[in-house]
Design a protein around this motif. Structure first.
Motif, PDB file in Angstrom:
ATOM      1  N   TRP A  58       0.817  -1.214   0.000  1.00  6.36           N
ATOM      2  CA  TRP A  58       0.000   0.000   0.000  1.00  6.36           C
ATOM      3  C   TRP A  58       0.854   1.269   0.000  1.00  6.36           C
ATOM      4  O   TRP A  58       0.395   2.320  -0.422  1.00  6.36           O
ATOM      5  CB  TRP A  58      -0.993   0.008   1.178  1.00  6.36           C
ATOM      6  CG  TRP A  58      -2.309  -0.568   0.765  1.00  6.36           C
ATOM      7  CD1 TRP A  58      -2.575  -1.879   0.508  1.00  6.36           C
ATOM      8  CD2 TRP A  58      -3.527   0.145   0.506  1.00  6.36           C
ATOM      9  NE1 TRP A  58      -3.880  -2.020   0.127  1.00  6.36           N
ATOM     10  CE2 TRP A  58      -4.491  -0.807   0.125  1.00  6.36           C
ATOM     11  CE3 TRP A  58      -3.916   1.478   0.590  1.00  6.36           C
ATOM     12  CZ2 TRP A  58      -5.810  -0.457  -0.198  1.00  6.36           C
ATOM     13  CZ3 TRP A  58      -5.225   1.830   0.268  1.00  6.36           C
ATOM     14  CH2 TRP A  58      -6.159   0.866  -0.128  1.00  6.36           C
ATOM     15  N   TRP A  61       1.025   1.833  -3.531  1.00 12.03           N
ATOM     16  CA  TRP A  61      -0.320   2.140  -4.039  1.00 12.03           C
ATOM     17  C   TRP A  61      -0.712   3.591  -3.729  1.00 12.03           C
ATOM     18  O   TRP A  61      -1.294   4.293  -4.555  1.00 12.03           O
ATOM     19  CB  TRP A  61      -1.301   1.152  -3.405  1.00 12.03           C
ATOM     20  CG  TRP A  61      -2.753   1.376  -3.721  1.00 12.03           C
ATOM     21  CD1 TRP A  61      -3.716   1.817  -2.869  1.00 12.03           C
ATOM     22  CD2 TRP A  61      -3.423   1.135  -4.977  1.00 12.03           C
ATOM     23  NE1 TRP A  61      -4.924   1.870  -3.495  1.00 12.03           N
ATOM     24  CE2 TRP A  61      -4.781   1.456  -4.789  1.00 12.03           C
ATOM     25  CE3 TRP A  61      -3.003   0.684  -6.229  1.00 12.03           C
ATOM     26  CZ2 TRP A  61      -5.726   1.354  -5.817  1.00 12.03           C
ATOM     27  CZ3 TRP A  61      -3.944   0.580  -7.255  1.00 12.03           C
ATOM     28  CH2 TRP A  61      -5.281   0.911  -7.038  1.00 12.03           C
ATOM     29  N   THR A 150      -2.960  -5.222   3.792  1.00 10.78           N
ATOM     30  CA  THR A 150      -1.658  -5.074   3.129  1.00 10.78           C
ATOM     31  C   THR A 150      -0.929  -6.402   2.890  1.00 10.78           C
ATOM     32  O   THR A 150      -1.178  -7.403   3.569  1.00 10.78           O
ATOM     33  CB  THR A 150      -0.721  -4.222   4.008  1.00 10.78           C
ATOM     34  OG1 THR A 150      -0.774  -4.751   5.330  1.00 10.78           O
ATOM     35  CG2 THR A 150      -1.120  -2.771   3.999  1.00 10.78           C
ATOM     36  N   TRP A 207      -8.755  -0.808  -4.394  1.00 13.44           N
ATOM     37  CA  TRP A 207      -7.641  -1.156  -3.496  1.00 13.44           C
ATOM     38  C   TRP A 207      -6.524  -1.793  -4.310  1.00 13.44           C
ATOM     39  O   TRP A 207      -6.779  -2.354  -5.388  1.00 13.44           O
ATOM     40  CB  TRP A 207      -8.088  -2.176  -2.430  1.00 13.44           C
ATOM     41  CG  TRP A 207      -9.003  -1.661  -1.363  1.00 13.44           C
ATOM     42  CD1 TRP A 207      -9.433  -0.374  -1.186  1.00 13.44           C
ATOM     43  CD2 TRP A 207      -9.632  -2.435  -0.324  1.00 13.44           C
ATOM     44  NE1 TRP A 207     -10.278  -0.300  -0.099  1.00 13.44           N
ATOM     45  CE2 TRP A 207     -10.409  -1.544   0.441  1.00 13.44           C
ATOM     46  CE3 TRP A 207      -9.597  -3.781   0.037  1.00 13.44           C
ATOM     47  CZ2 TRP A 207     -11.149  -1.960   1.559  1.00 13.44           C
ATOM     48  CZ3 TRP A 207     -10.335  -4.200   1.135  1.00 13.44           C
ATOM     49  CH2 TRP A 207     -11.100  -3.295   1.899  1.00 13.44           C
TER      50      TRP A 207
END
Ligand code: BGC
Length: 472
Positions: A58, A61, A150, A207
């Motif tokens: 993440w 991301w 995660t 996500w």
């Protein structure tokens, strides 16, 4: 087609329960009095959303953008140090003592414990050991999630959930957790919200890894159940010590299942059928899978998966219920999966636009009870700037929970999402879910109790507990 048969039942369940659930009845109730003394009145967090600097997928991301140019996370502001809980966990424990909580759902960050494939960070293991020991000392029973949102960057580089080695790698990690913490942890939650991994990460791509491919998502959805089964097996093999003493089981294992009340948008047969189908994919498939070992993921016009995993059968010691909302369902030919969920304006809603359905909570608890297992409410809470709404939400849901217990449902714990404002995934620091407010720009990251913290304390007192008066 199990989902077709239950269409009529769903329509019936959408009706109103009546006077028992009026605001006046909720206001009159002495909350907490209906909870057994052994009940875990708790809060829930995840490592990524609170600890800061996770070194996970993440963190990559967060830096990206969606095809329309908007950042993956609110304002493009990364999670950074988040709530600083990696260093400030003692403040979190003090905040829980202030609330009168006796349970805590937290996750242990895989990307910190195994930062490179096969390389374990002993200092990180020691860090969590100190934290878990302090929790127990404070009389707070940990519920530890193995995988929450995660993945380590090296797992993502292999293909994440789609990597063929994924299940083995996660099970190996779980075995390390069982070996290291078996004497401190009995209550385990293998995976957070398989259906959200499927829909949010792989169908709508909000996500990481941002995939928008239903067929690939279905394979991942099935794999989440394989992963749960393998993690549960690894934990049972390695955690053989009952932290609470020999009269208790050494392990109490489930996953956090995000159940959403599905309501047909109209009484048209097509909407009814889609709702029933959606209900099976979102809600029932996981419960049935864990009971029977059968993994059935069915997407009309896409693909079907049917297989049996013997390790999955009977792998729940409890049903972990993340309960937030109701959604309305209608057929929509322009939507990739033909069924569309939406929230009509005018419903009682949270800041995320989620319809609040208190009776739906009661119904969902009753539904879980049909599987004959205890239930832990592993998450429930409201994202909102309006703390009055949060207080009402908390009161109403505890009321419904107590009704369900009175009506025979074996609910052992409630974990409010969340302790303090945190990094709410796509919504970053913008959405507030905390019983404590927390300003990410405050150098001290002070946890300041909201009125809803007082509501929680009132529930704890109703249960016979004595919250500490010392602020964190
Ligand atoms: C997730 C949490 C999230 C919460 C509130 C749940 O679906 O498990 O990680 O922060 O919802 O949005």
């Amino acid at each position: 087609m199990t989902w077709a048969v239950s269409a009529l039942g769903l329509l019936a369940a959408a009706g109103c329960r009546g006077p028992e659930f009026t605001q006046a009845a909720i206001d009159r109730a002495m909350l907490g009095a209906g909870l057994p003394s052994t009940f875990w009145l708790s809060v829930a967090t995840s490592a990524y959303q609170t600890e800061g600097n996770t070194n996970s997928d993440w963190e990559d991301w967060e830096l990206g953008k969606f095809p329309d140019g908007t950042p993956h996370v609110y304002g493009g502001i990364p999670s950074g140090r988040a709530d600083g809980s990696w260093d400030l966990w003692a403040k979190d424990i003090a905040a829980m003592e202030y609330l009168g909580a006796n349970g805590y759902r937290m996750s242990l960050e895989w990307s910190k414990l195994e930062p490179q494939e096969g390389q374990w960070d002993e200092a990180a293991f020691a860090h969590y050991r100190e934290q878990l020991t302090a929790l127990r000392k404070a009389g707070i029973e940990p519920l530890v999630t193995v995988q929450h949102i995660t993945l380590p960057k090296w797992v993502a580089a292999h293909g994440g959930w789609e990597w063929d080695g994924f299940v083995d790698a996660l099970a190996r990690h779980a075995a390390k957790l069982g070996e290291h913490y078996g004497d401190l942890v009995d209550n385990w939650c293998t995976i957070n919200e398989p259906n959200a991994i499927f829909t949010v990460a792989y169908v709508i791509g909000r996500w990481a890894p941002g995939v928008t491919d239903t067929a690939r998502g279905m394979q991942v959805y099935a794999r989440t159940l394989d992963a749960h089964a393998a993690v549960a097996k690894a934990l049972r093999a390695t955690d053989t010590v009952a932290a609470r003493g020999p009269e208790h089981p050494a392990t109490f294992i489930g996953l956090a299942h995000n159940m959403v009340v599905q309501q047909p948008a109209s009484s048209s047969p097509l909407d009814l059928l889609s709702t029933s189908y959606g209900d099976d994919v979102v809600n029932e498939m996981i419960l049935r899978g864990a009971a029977t070992g059968n993994i059935d993921v069915l997407m009309p016009g896409q693909a079907e998966i049917h297989r049996f995993n013997p390790d999955l059968k009977g792998s729940f010691d409890y049903i972990g219920l993340n309960y937030y909302r109701r959604t309305y369902v209608r057929v929509d030919a322009n939507w990739g999966i033909a069924v569309r969920s939406f929230t009509p304006a005018g419903d009682w809603q949270t800041g995320l636009g989620w319809s609040i359905d208190v009776e739906g909570f009661y119904d969902t608890l009753k539904r879980c009870a049909k599987y004959g297992l205890p239930v832990l409410v592993t998450e429930n809470g409201a994202a909102t700037d309006d703390d009055n709404l949060r207080q009402q939400y908390l009161r109403a849901h505890i009321y419904a929970l107590e009704r369900a217990i009175a009506d025979g449902v074996d609910v052992r714990g409630y974990y409010h999402w969340t302790l303090a404002d945190n990094f709410e995934l796509n919504d970053g620091f913008h959405q507030k879910c905390g019983l404590f407010s927390l300003d990410p720009n405050d150098p001290a990251l002070t946890r300041v109790p909201r009125g809803s913290a007082e509501t929680f304390r009132e529930i704890a007192r109703g249960m016979g507990r004595t919250p500490r008066d010392v602020l964190p």
